[in-house]
Scaffold this motif. Structure first.
Motif, short mmCIF file in Angstrom:
data_model
loop_
_atom_site.label_atom_id
_atom_site.label_comp_id
_atom_site.label_asym_id
_atom_site.label_seq_id
_atom_site.Cartn_x
_atom_site.Cartn_y
_atom_site.Cartn_z
N LEU A 70 0.36 -1.12 0.31
CA LEU A 70 0.07 -0.32 0.02
C LEU A 70 0.92 1.00 -0.12
N VAL A 71 1.71 1.28 0.80
CA VAL A 71 2.84 2.64 1.01
C VAL A 71 3.55 2.83 -0.24
N GLY A 72 3.81 1.37 -0.84
CA GLY A 72 5.16 1.33 -2.17
C GLY A 72 3.64 1.86 -3.29
N ARG A 73 3.00 1.65 -3.78
CA ARG A 73 1.40 2.15 -4.80
C ARG A 73 0.70 3.77 -4.33
N THR A 74 0.87 3.48 -3.19
CA THR A 74 0.42 5.08 -2.99
C THR A 74 0.61 6.52 -2.23
N SER A 75 1.93 5.72 -1.27
CA SER A 75 2.79 6.79 -0.34
C SER A 75 1.88 7.12 1.14
N ALA A 76 0.31 6.51 1.66
CA ALA A 76 -0.14 6.54 2.22
C ALA A 76 0.20 5.20 3.35
N GLU A 77 0.08 5.77 4.81
CA GLU A 77 0.21 4.73 5.54
C GLU A 77 -0.52 4.49 6.78
N LEU A 78 -0.56 2.58 7.06
CA LEU A 78 -1.77 1.90 8.21
C LEU A 78 -0.37 1.38 9.13
N ALA A 79 -1.19 1.80 10.14
CA ALA A 79 -0.12 0.89 11.64
C ALA A 79 -1.79 0.21 11.84
N ALA A 81 1.23 10.40 18.77
CA ALA A 81 2.28 10.11 18.82
C ALA A 81 3.03 9.13 17.65
N LEU A 82 2.52 8.25 16.94
CA LEU A 82 3.31 7.14 16.08
C LEU A 82 3.27 7.91 15.24
N GLY A 83 2.65 8.76 14.13
CA GLY A 83 3.54 10.35 13.41
C GLY A 83 2.85 9.21 12.27
N ILE A 84 1.91 8.71 11.79
CA ILE A 84 1.32 7.72 11.13
C ILE A 84 0.87 8.63 9.76
N GLY A 85 1.54 8.14 8.61
CA GLY A 85 1.16 9.17 7.85
C GLY A 85 2.37 10.04 7.29
N ALA A 141 -9.64 -4.49 3.16
CA ALA A 141 -10.51 -3.44 2.93
C ALA A 141 -9.99 -2.56 2.84
N ILE A 142 -9.20 -1.71 3.70
CA ILE A 142 -8.60 -0.22 4.16
C ILE A 142 -8.01 0.13 2.52
N ALA A 143 -7.29 -1.52 2.37
CA ALA A 143 -6.35 -1.12 1.76
C ALA A 143 -6.30 -0.42 0.39
N GLN A 144 -7.38 -1.64 0.00
CA GLN A 144 -7.94 -1.84 -1.39
C GLN A 144 -8.40 -0.51 -1.53
N ARG A 145 -9.49 -0.03 -0.94
CA ARG A 145 -10.04 1.70 -1.45
C ARG A 145 -8.78 2.38 -0.91
N LEU A 146 -8.44 3.12 -0.68
CA LEU A 146 -7.11 3.49 -0.94
C LEU A 146 -6.27 3.62 -2.28
N GLU A 147 -5.88 2.18 -2.21
CA GLU A 147 -5.47 2.03 -3.72
C GLU A 147 -6.16 2.16 -4.90
N LEU A 148 -7.79 2.50 -4.84
CA LEU A 148 -8.63 2.29 -5.79
C LEU A 148 -8.73 4.15 -6.25
N ALA A 152 1.10 15.19 3.55
CA ALA A 152 -0.08 14.70 3.10
C ALA A 152 -0.74 14.74 4.43
N ASN A 153 -0.74 14.13 5.25
CA ASN A 153 -1.38 13.81 6.24
C ASN A 153 -2.36 12.09 5.87
N ASN A 154 -2.16 11.34 5.30
CA ASN A 154 -2.49 10.52 4.94
C ASN A 154 -2.20 9.34 5.48
N GLY A 155 -2.30 8.89 6.87
CA GLY A 155 -1.77 8.11 7.83
C GLY A 155 -3.22 7.82 8.07
N VAL A 156 -3.26 6.02 8.20
CA VAL A 156 -4.62 5.19 9.37
C VAL A 156 -4.36 4.52 10.01
N LEU A 157 -4.48 4.53 11.26
CA LEU A 157 -4.85 3.39 12.30
C LEU A 157 -5.71 2.55 13.09
N LEU A 158 -5.21 1.08 12.45
CA LEU A 158 -6.72 0.65 13.03
C LEU A 158 -5.23 -0.35 14.88
#
Length: 199
Positions: free
Chosen positions: A72-81, A104-108, A171-178, A112-118
Motif C-alpha cells: 500500500l505504501v509503495g503504491r500510494t504513499s499512504a501509511e497504515l499501522a 504519537a506514532l506519526g503515521i502518514g 478492505a482499507i488498503a483496497q479502497r485507498l489504492e483505488l 499529506a496527513n495520509n495515515g490510518v491506524l487500526l
C-alpha cells in the motif's frame, strides 16, 4: 526495646512489599504510556507497522500484514499501522486513546496527513480506525464504520482476531489504492507510453 525493634522490622517488611508491588505494576503503567510507542519507520532494522501488545496475531499473520501494508505504501504513499492492547487502563475513552496514539506514532506523511491506524482494545471490545485529515474524503467516517461492522466484527465475535484484522486491513488498503493517485509512475508516464508505439 523489643517492641521498637519489632515495629521497625515490620515497617521494613511493609516497605519491601510495597516496592515489589510497584516494580511489578510499573510495566503495566509503561504499556499505557503513549510516549513509549515509536514511529513504525524508526524501528531498528525492520519495517514493521504492527504493535500487537494484546498478542492477537501470530508471526505468519504479522508477516502477511506487513507485506500488504508495504505494498500500500509503495503504491500510494499512504501509511497504515495496527495497534492492539489488552485493555485501556486510563480514564480516556478508546477513541481518545487511539487518537493520541495515532499522533504519537506519526503515521502518514506529514505534508499529506495520509495515515490510518487500526486500533483494538481487546477487553474493552473496541475497534477504532483513525484516519488522517488528508484522507477525510477518500475514507469518510461513515464508510469506516460500515467497514468495521462488515469486515472485522463478525470474525471478532468468533474470537478470530487475526482473520478480522487481516480482512480490515485488506478492505482499507483496497479502497485507498483505488481512490488515491498511484505513486508507482509519475503522472506524465502513461502519456509517454501512449506515444511510444507511434514513434
Amino acid at each position: 526495646m523489643s517492641f521498637s525493634k519489632s515495629f521497625y522490622q515490620n515497617l521494613g517488611l511493609l516497605i519491601g512489599i510495597v516496592l515489589i508491588v510497584v516494580l511489578l505494576v510499573q510495566p503495566l503503567a509503561i504499556a499505557q504510556s503513549i510516549d513509549d510507542w515509536v514511529n513504525p519507520e524508526q524501528k531498528e532494522g525492520t519495517q514493521s507497522w504492527i504493535y500487537d501488545r494484546a498478542d492477537l496475531l501470530d508471526w505468519q499473520t504479522e508477516l502477511k500484514l506487513n507485506l500488504r501494508i508495504n505494498k500500500l505504501v509503495g503504491r500510494t504513499s499512504a501509511e497504515l499501522a495496527i495497534a492492539t492492547i489488552p485493555k485501556i487502563e486510563t480514564e480516556q475513552s478508546p477513541r481518545a486513546f487511539a487518537l493520541k496514539l495515532f499522533n504519537a506514532l506519526g503515521i502518514g506523511k506529514k505534508e499529506a496527513n495520509n495515515g490510518v491506524l487500526l486500533f483494538v482494545s481487546k477487553s474493552d471490545r473496541r475497534i477504532e480506525v483513525i484516519t488522517g485529515k488528508g484522507l477525510g474524503e477518500v475514507l469518510p467516517d461513515r464508510e469506516v464504520g460500515d467497514l468495521i461492522q462488515q469486515e472485522i466484527v463478525p470474525s471478532f465475535q468468533q474470537q478470530q482476531y487475526a482473520t478480522g484484522i487481516m480482512q480490515g486491513v485488506n478492505a482499507i488498503a483496497q479502497r485507498l489504492e483505488l481512490r488515491l493517485p498511484s505513486t508507482i509512475f509519475p503522472d506524465w508516464m502513461p502519456k509517454i507510453f501512449l506515444w511510444i508505439p507511434w514513434l
